[in-house]
Motif scaffolding. Structure first.
Motif, PDB file in Angstrom:
ATOM      1  N   LYS A  46       4.139   9.639  -9.820  1.00  0.00           N
ATOM      2  CA  LYS A  46       3.495  10.180 -10.989  1.00  0.00           C
ATOM      3  C   LYS A  46       2.920  11.616 -10.941  1.00  0.00           C
ATOM      4  CE  LYS A  46      -0.415   8.548 -13.887  1.00  0.00           C
ATOM      5  NZ  LYS A  46      -1.674   7.615 -14.250  1.00  0.00           N
ATOM      6  N   GLN A  47       2.369  11.812  -9.749  1.00  0.00           N
ATOM      7  CA  GLN A  47       1.889  13.302  -9.716  1.00  0.00           C
ATOM      8  C   GLN A  47       2.953  14.404  -9.580  1.00  0.00           C
ATOM      9  OE1 GLN A  47      -0.090  13.517  -5.827  1.00  0.00           O
ATOM     10  NE2 GLN A  47      -2.013  12.457  -6.606  1.00  0.00           N
ATOM     11  N   LEU A  48       4.129  13.843  -9.190  1.00  0.00           N
ATOM     12  CA  LEU A  48       5.227  14.845  -9.322  1.00  0.00           C
ATOM     13  C   LEU A  48       5.793  14.910 -10.757  1.00  0.00           C
ATOM     14  CD1 LEU A  48       7.186  16.591  -7.570  1.00  0.00           C
ATOM     15  CD2 LEU A  48       8.844  14.380  -7.418  1.00  0.00           C
ATOM     16  N   ASP A  49       5.747  13.969 -11.556  1.00  0.00           N
ATOM     17  CA  ASP A  49       6.116  13.990 -12.840  1.00  0.00           C
ATOM     18  C   ASP A  49       5.268  14.954 -13.573  1.00  0.00           C
ATOM     19  OD1 ASP A  49       8.309  12.496 -12.414  1.00  0.00           O
ATOM     20  OD2 ASP A  49       7.182  10.393 -13.099  1.00  0.00           O
ATOM     21  N   ILE A  55       4.524  18.271  -3.277  1.00  0.00           N
ATOM     22  CA  ILE A  55       4.552  16.925  -3.586  1.00  0.00           C
ATOM     23  C   ILE A  55       5.715  16.280  -3.374  1.00  0.00           C
ATOM     24  CG2 ILE A  55       4.394  15.372  -5.594  1.00  0.00           C
ATOM     25  CD1 ILE A  55       2.125  17.094  -7.016  1.00  0.00           C
ATOM     26  N   GLU A  56       7.090  17.155  -3.548  1.00  0.00           N
ATOM     27  CA  GLU A  56       8.085  16.585  -3.252  1.00  0.00           C
ATOM     28  C   GLU A  56       8.272  16.121  -1.749  1.00  0.00           C
ATOM     29  OE1 GLU A  56      10.685  18.926  -6.544  1.00  0.00           O
ATOM     30  OE2 GLU A  56      10.492  19.827  -4.737  1.00  0.00           O
ATOM     31  N   LYS A  57       7.775  17.078  -0.892  1.00  0.00           N
ATOM     32  CA  LYS A  57       7.639  16.864   0.416  1.00  0.00           C
ATOM     33  C   LYS A  57       7.143  15.619   0.917  1.00  0.00           C
ATOM     34  CE  LYS A  57       6.722  18.877   4.814  1.00  0.00           C
ATOM     35  NZ  LYS A  57       5.799  20.010   5.452  1.00  0.00           N
ATOM     36  N   ASN A  58       5.873  15.410   0.330  1.00  0.00           N
ATOM     37  CA  ASN A  58       5.056  14.226   0.574  1.00  0.00           C
ATOM     38  C   ASN A  58       5.745  12.932  -0.100  1.00  0.00           C
ATOM     39  OD1 ASN A  58       3.052  15.717   1.718  1.00  0.00           O
ATOM     40  ND2 ASN A  58       1.908  15.946  -0.056  1.00  0.00           N
ATOM     41  N   LYS A  59       6.364  12.854  -1.371  1.00  0.00           N
ATOM     42  CA  LYS A  59       7.167  11.823  -1.785  1.00  0.00           C
ATOM     43  C   LYS A  59       8.320  11.570  -0.807  1.00  0.00           C
ATOM     44  CE  LYS A  59       9.750  10.317  -5.666  1.00  0.00           C
ATOM     45  NZ  LYS A  59      10.326  10.713  -7.041  1.00  0.00           N
ATOM     46  N   GLU A  79       0.799  -1.092   0.044  1.00  0.00           N
ATOM     47  CA  GLU A  79      -0.032  -0.035  -0.025  1.00  0.00           C
ATOM     48  C   GLU A  79       0.837   1.188  -0.006  1.00  0.00           C
ATOM     49  OE1 GLU A  79      -3.570   2.071   2.633  1.00  0.00           O
ATOM     50  OE2 GLU A  79      -2.534  -0.034   3.158  1.00  0.00           O
ATOM     51  N   ALA A  80       1.968   1.351   0.764  1.00  0.00           N
ATOM     52  CA  ALA A  80       2.838   2.360   0.887  1.00  0.00           C
ATOM     53  C   ALA A  80       3.531   2.638  -0.535  1.00  0.00           C
ATOM     54  CB  ALA A  80       3.769   2.170   1.973  1.00  0.00           C
ATOM     55  N   THR A  81       3.942   1.483  -1.180  1.00  0.00           N
ATOM     56  CA  THR A  81       4.593   1.518  -2.643  1.00  0.00           C
ATOM     57  C   THR A  81       3.757   2.274  -3.567  1.00  0.00           C
ATOM     58  OG1 THR A  81       6.104  -0.237  -1.805  1.00  0.00           O
ATOM     59  CG2 THR A  81       5.738   0.250  -4.051  1.00  0.00           C
ATOM     60  N   GLU A  82       2.352   1.812  -3.280  1.00  0.00           N
ATOM     61  CA  GLU A  82       1.454   2.160  -4.238  1.00  0.00           C
ATOM     62  C   GLU A  82       1.302   3.663  -4.202  1.00  0.00           C
ATOM     63  OE1 GLU A  82      -1.234   2.381  -7.472  1.00  0.00           O
ATOM     64  OE2 GLU A  82       0.121   0.766  -6.900  1.00  0.00           O
ATOM     65  N   ASP A  83       1.131   4.321  -2.762  1.00  0.00           N
ATOM     66  CA  ASP A  83       0.859   5.474  -2.389  1.00  0.00           C
ATOM     67  C   ASP A  83       2.258   6.428  -3.073  1.00  0.00           C
ATOM     68  OD1 ASP A  83      -1.415   5.102  -1.442  1.00  0.00           O
ATOM     69  OD2 ASP A  83      -0.625   5.143   0.576  1.00  0.00           O
ATOM     70  N   LEU A  84       3.326   5.816  -2.889  1.00  0.00           N
ATOM     71  CA  LEU A  84       4.450   6.415  -3.388  1.00  0.00           C
ATOM     72  C   LEU A  84       4.696   6.587  -5.012  1.00  0.00           C
ATOM     73  CD1 LEU A  84       7.436   7.653  -2.957  1.00  0.00           C
ATOM     74  CD2 LEU A  84       8.342   5.159  -2.775  1.00  0.00           C
TER      75      LEU A  84
END
Length: 387
Positions: free
Chosen positions: A92-95, A178-182, A82-87
């Motif tokens: 993708k959002q960051l891209d 997003i960078e922070k969340n990533k 689940e964590a990997t999927e969120d990452l």
């Protein structure tokens, strides 16, 4: 020299002759030693069975712990997935944010360039450039329209530029978020992977422990099987020794007439749960040659002599637990195993149908029953041929 050798040989023969004892006494001593060997085998087997029970408990406990750990491992793996999927979503959002920022920056730069070129044009022309546009008007209405047109263009360019700059700042802010969340999510994934690795290591240790217990169980089961085989061999030796003693001149009454009419050892109980067959042992799980008939009966049921005879063994026997062996003469003996208690004693002469023991489940047994064996000259034979 030859005379000396003859003298020595003669002396040795004389010494051996002088030390000779009656055959029956030598056999009796040998039988006593064999009985002691059987007791040692029984003691070894008893300890091995205790170790097996202890190891089985440890193995079961380890297996239960491993099962619980497997569930935890599955849960951690699900959390990691689940964590990997969120990452992956954040990546993708960051891209997308970086792409949008690039496009917004390019649009802003283009608009800024356009505005700049217009401002440079007017600056180069000076006021005459602005007046030139106005003086080209064909009428007052055209003049006002031209004035409005110039102002609208400048205002529109400025408005577009401000909007583009605003969009760019919004995207930059979103990209930073997003960078922070990533980065935070990457740390979560890292911790989950470490947690998974630690749990997997514990599970592997438990698996190795279970395998070790299984290996120990196999060793003790092999020891028990070897003891059983050795015990049967010793029992055969005892029977042969006894038979040789009788053949050498000792008095032994023959009770069995050899007409195939041994009595049934458990009156009123005719069911046989296991015969004189090759089977899988219910104790060790290994293939074995079953040495007699198993006759189920309630605890304490009377076990009787299949024929008249003399009791040659009354005690604990490896595998068979509390055991009675009766010599019926003529090389024929019967064995009654797994008894809860013994009634007849060694040396006692019993009659056909006389109670010699009480049914139980001692030794290698999974329930109350009488194990009934017939031995001919020390070798196990099918009891059905003598009943």
């Amino acid at each position: 020299m030859k005379k000396f050798k003859k003298f020595v040989c003669a002396a040795l023969v004389a010494a051996v002759s002088a030390c000779a004892v009656p055959t029956y006494q030598a056999d009796a001593a040998s039988i006593s030693q064999l009985q002691q060997k059987r007791q040692n085998l029984a003691s070894s087997t008893k300890k091995a069975k205790q170790e097996i029970a202890n190891i089985k408990n440890k193995k079961l406990s380890a297996e239960q712990e491993m099962e619980a750990m497997d569930k935890v491992l599955t849960s951690i793996q699900a959390e990691l997935d689940e964590a990997t999927e969120d990452l992956n979503i954040l990546t993708k959002q960051l891209d997308e944010a970086e792409k949008a920022l690039q496009e917004a920056t390019e649009k802003r730069d283009a608009q800024f360039a356009l505005l700049g070129s217009r401002m440079r044009f007017l600056q180069q022309k000076g006021s005459s450039g602005y007046l030139e546009i106005l003086f080209d008007a064909q009428s007052f209405s055209d003049l006002f329209l031209r004035m409005q047109y110039v102002n609208d263009i400048m205002g529109y360019d400025k408005e577009i530029l401000e909007e583009l700059e605003k969009t760019q700042k919004t995207i930059e802010k979103k990209k930073t978020e997003i960078e922070k969340n990533k980065a935070e999510q990457e740390e979560v994934v890292k911790l989950q992977k470490e947690k998974l690795a630690e749990q997997q290591e514990i599970v592997n240790e438990k698996k190795a422990l279970v395998a070790s217990y299984q290996n120990d169980l196999s060793k003790y089961e092999q020891m028990i099987a070897a003891n059983e085989k050795a015990d049967k061999a010793v029992l055969n030796q005892i029977a042969k020794q006894q038979q040789q003693s009788k053949s050498s001149g000792s008095s032994s009454k023959v009770y069995y007439t050899g007409n195939g009419s041994l009595g049934w050892p458990v009156p009123g109980r005719t069911t046989v749960s296991s015969g004189f067959v090759t089977r899988t042992s219910p104790i060790t799980g290994r293939t074995e040659s079953h040495s007699g008939l198993d006759i189920p009966a309630p605890y304490g049921t009377a076990i009787v002599a299949a024929e008249a005879g003399r009791v040659t063994y009354s005690g604990w026997m490896n595998g068979y637990g509390n055991t009675i062996i009766i010599d019926h003469g003529g090389g024929l003996s019967t064995l009654y195993g797994h008894n809860s208690s013994l009634v007849a004693r060694v040396g006692q002469v019993v009659s056909r149908g006389q109670t010699v023991a009480k049914c139980g489940s001692t030794g290698w047994s999974t329930g109350n029953h009488c194990h009934f064996s017939v031995l001919k000259n020390g070798a196990y034979v099918n009891p059905r041929n003598y009943l």
